[in-house]
Design a protein around this motif. Sequence first.
Motif, mmCIF file in Angstrom:
data_model
loop_
_atom_site.group_PDB
_atom_site.id
_atom_site.type_symbol
_atom_site.label_atom_id
_atom_site.label_comp_id
_atom_site.label_asym_id
_atom_site.label_seq_id
_atom_site.Cartn_x
_atom_site.Cartn_y
_atom_site.Cartn_z
ATOM 1 N N ARG A 1 0.994 -1.202 0.015
ATOM 2 C CA ARG A 1 0.044 -0.104 -0.063
ATOM 3 C C ARG A 1 1.032 1.432 0.001
ATOM 4 O O ARG A 1 0.227 2.413 -0.263
ATOM 5 N N LEU A 2 2.172 1.002 0.208
ATOM 6 C CA LEU A 2 2.976 2.296 0.227
ATOM 7 C C LEU A 2 3.902 2.337 -0.913
ATOM 8 O O LEU A 2 3.851 3.345 -1.551
ATOM 9 N N LEU A 3 4.373 1.329 -1.357
ATOM 10 C CA LEU A 3 5.462 1.154 -2.578
ATOM 11 C C LEU A 3 4.841 0.267 -3.611
ATOM 12 O O LEU A 3 4.476 -0.890 -3.171
ATOM 13 N N PRO A 4 4.813 0.609 -4.847
ATOM 14 C CA PRO A 4 4.309 -0.348 -5.940
ATOM 15 C C PRO A 4 5.059 -1.577 -5.796
ATOM 16 O O PRO A 4 6.180 -1.548 -5.953
ATOM 17 N N GLY A 5 4.378 -2.674 -5.598
ATOM 18 C CA GLY A 5 5.086 -3.984 -5.644
ATOM 19 C C GLY A 5 5.920 -4.435 -4.493
ATOM 20 O O GLY A 5 6.503 -5.296 -4.270
ATOM 21 N N GLY A 6 5.831 -3.305 -3.334
ATOM 22 C CA GLY A 6 6.488 -3.286 -2.118
ATOM 23 C C GLY A 6 7.971 -3.245 -2.386
ATOM 24 O O GLY A 6 8.397 -3.444 -1.193
ATOM 25 N N ARG A 7 8.372 -2.479 -3.362
ATOM 26 C CA ARG A 7 9.958 -2.566 -3.281
ATOM 27 C C ARG A 7 10.264 -1.182 -4.113
ATOM 28 O O ARG A 7 9.567 -0.798 -5.085
ATOM 29 N N ALA A 8 11.205 -0.507 -3.615
ATOM 30 C CA ALA A 8 11.774 0.669 -4.294
ATOM 31 C C ALA A 8 13.306 1.038 -4.311
ATOM 32 O O ALA A 8 13.833 0.592 -3.435
ATOM 33 N N GLU A 9 13.877 1.536 -5.437
ATOM 34 C CA GLU A 9 15.498 1.440 -5.397
ATOM 35 C C GLU A 9 15.670 2.806 -5.754
ATOM 36 O O GLU A 9 14.901 3.770 -6.452
ATOM 37 N N ARG A 10 16.756 3.559 -5.148
ATOM 38 C CA ARG A 10 17.321 5.052 -5.425
ATOM 39 C C ARG A 10 18.506 5.191 -5.189
ATOM 40 O O ARG A 10 19.394 4.599 -4.476
ATOM 41 N N ALA A 11 19.173 5.920 -6.324
ATOM 42 C CA ALA A 11 20.626 6.114 -6.163
ATOM 43 C C ALA A 11 20.797 7.487 -5.197
ATOM 44 O O ALA A 11 19.993 8.233 -5.514
ATOM 45 N N LEU A 12 21.695 7.332 -4.251
ATOM 46 C CA LEU A 12 21.848 8.389 -3.520
ATOM 47 C C LEU A 12 22.787 9.400 -3.860
ATOM 48 O O LEU A 12 23.787 9.144 -4.553
ATOM 49 N N ASP A 13 22.622 10.939 -3.396
ATOM 50 C CA ASP A 13 23.606 11.806 -4.000
ATOM 51 C C ASP A 13 24.557 12.164 -2.992
ATOM 52 O O ASP A 13 23.704 12.198 -1.590
ATOM 53 N N ALA A 14 25.662 12.574 -3.107
ATOM 54 C CA ALA A 14 26.658 13.346 -2.207
ATOM 55 C C ALA A 14 26.071 14.544 -1.579
ATOM 56 O O ALA A 14 25.784 15.429 -2.185
ATOM 57 N N ALA A 15 26.064 14.289 -0.255
ATOM 58 C CA ALA A 15 25.710 15.546 0.398
ATOM 59 C C ALA A 15 26.739 15.980 1.429
ATOM 60 O O ALA A 15 26.410 16.963 2.277
#
Length: 447
Positions: free
Chosen positions: A106-120
């Motif tokens: 109900r939160l993420l489509p398919g129950g999974r998400a990926e994300r590339a992080l950026d340098a902070a």
Amino acid sequence: MASAPPRLRARVVPTARAAALVVAAAPVAVLVAALAPEAWVIAPIIGALVLGLILLDAALAGRATDLAVTAPRDVEVGDDERMLLTASFAGGRRSSVSAALSSDARLLPGGRAERALDAAGPDRWSGEVAYVPSRRGTGTIEHVWLRWAGPLGLGARQVAREVGQAVRVWPNLTLARSPTLQTYLKDAQFGLIARRIRGEGTMFEALAEYQPGMDRRRIDWKASARHAHLYAKEMEAERNNQIVFAFDCGQAMCEPVAGMARIDRAVSAALATAYVALKGGDKVALFGFAARPEVFTPFVADARDFPRLQGAAAGLDYHAQEPNFTLALATLAGRLQRRSLIVVFSDFTDPTSAQLMIESIGRLTQRHLVLFVTMADAELEGIATQAPDAMQDLAMAATADALLRQRALVLSRLRQLGVDVIEAPHEAIGMRLIDTYLSIKRKGAIG
């Protein structure tokens, strides 16, 4: 917010670049084996060299000291939301950092998400995961994975940890909070809408001096004769009416329209109208049913108790079953002690269920005022009106047209029973319902 322990135990994994390097080295090993079999030792040397590069690169990536997922604990269905991922490292150099999340569907489509992080910062990386809650209820962010690659991009290190954060998904109140509706209600408190209700209701309020433009039918001839001056009756809309929002939580209402279940769009429209009704002095209750009655709240009479309705609406569940209109509406009618406005949110897919629905609603109209609300099926209309390119398209168009005709027939039969019917696109259903409620209230048709 969930924070990682001071030290995260990581394991080394090869990257896609390392796999490509191994694939590129394979033909060299085959060529050596074919041309110089005695030099076979070169192949394992190449393999060992690649493995050594992977391990060295992973060691140069440094170690993760912190991994955190920050997400709101309360969101509304259909809203654009964000989860913030942050990772901190000690030493080393990194060419890329990425993260993955698993959660309730109900939160993420398919129950999974990926994300590339950026340098902070020198040793800090972050990124946001956008998501749209698709259903009410409580979802859980279950696990998070972090992977970071060394400067060569050959070796990476990876950690995983359990998050276990609950996110409550509430009904959407965007319409109730909209500036247009809030301005409307403020005007009602300070006079604009109050005058409209006062002038078009059915309950006598006071006598006022007749002014040009007033309805002549409001003139009180006896009072005018006594005072030798024209006076008109000022009427006030009825208050303390009972409004019941009845939700079909069955299979048809759980089908999505524009990415959100019909029942969720119905709940949003009902809560906005309930807020207006409470501000207008009426009492509101919610009733939910599927194969049997599920929820029936006590009547709420004060706008300050609106959160009680919101909480009850959040508890309306989704059921992959056909609704029992006969049992549900008979139960509702038995619990109502006085004439009420019953707003039924439903949809129908076959003639049998539609016939049972018509019969049950027809019995309600003998004592109560019934308003039937359904969302226009834009998908069916599109299939029926689209120019066919093949025989299959023609068959689909004919079927869709037949379903639309059946739908129009059912709504026509409801109108013949004296039921007010609202059929509108999902984005317009809320304001249409509010306008219809106010029109009914001004006519004094409920009490």
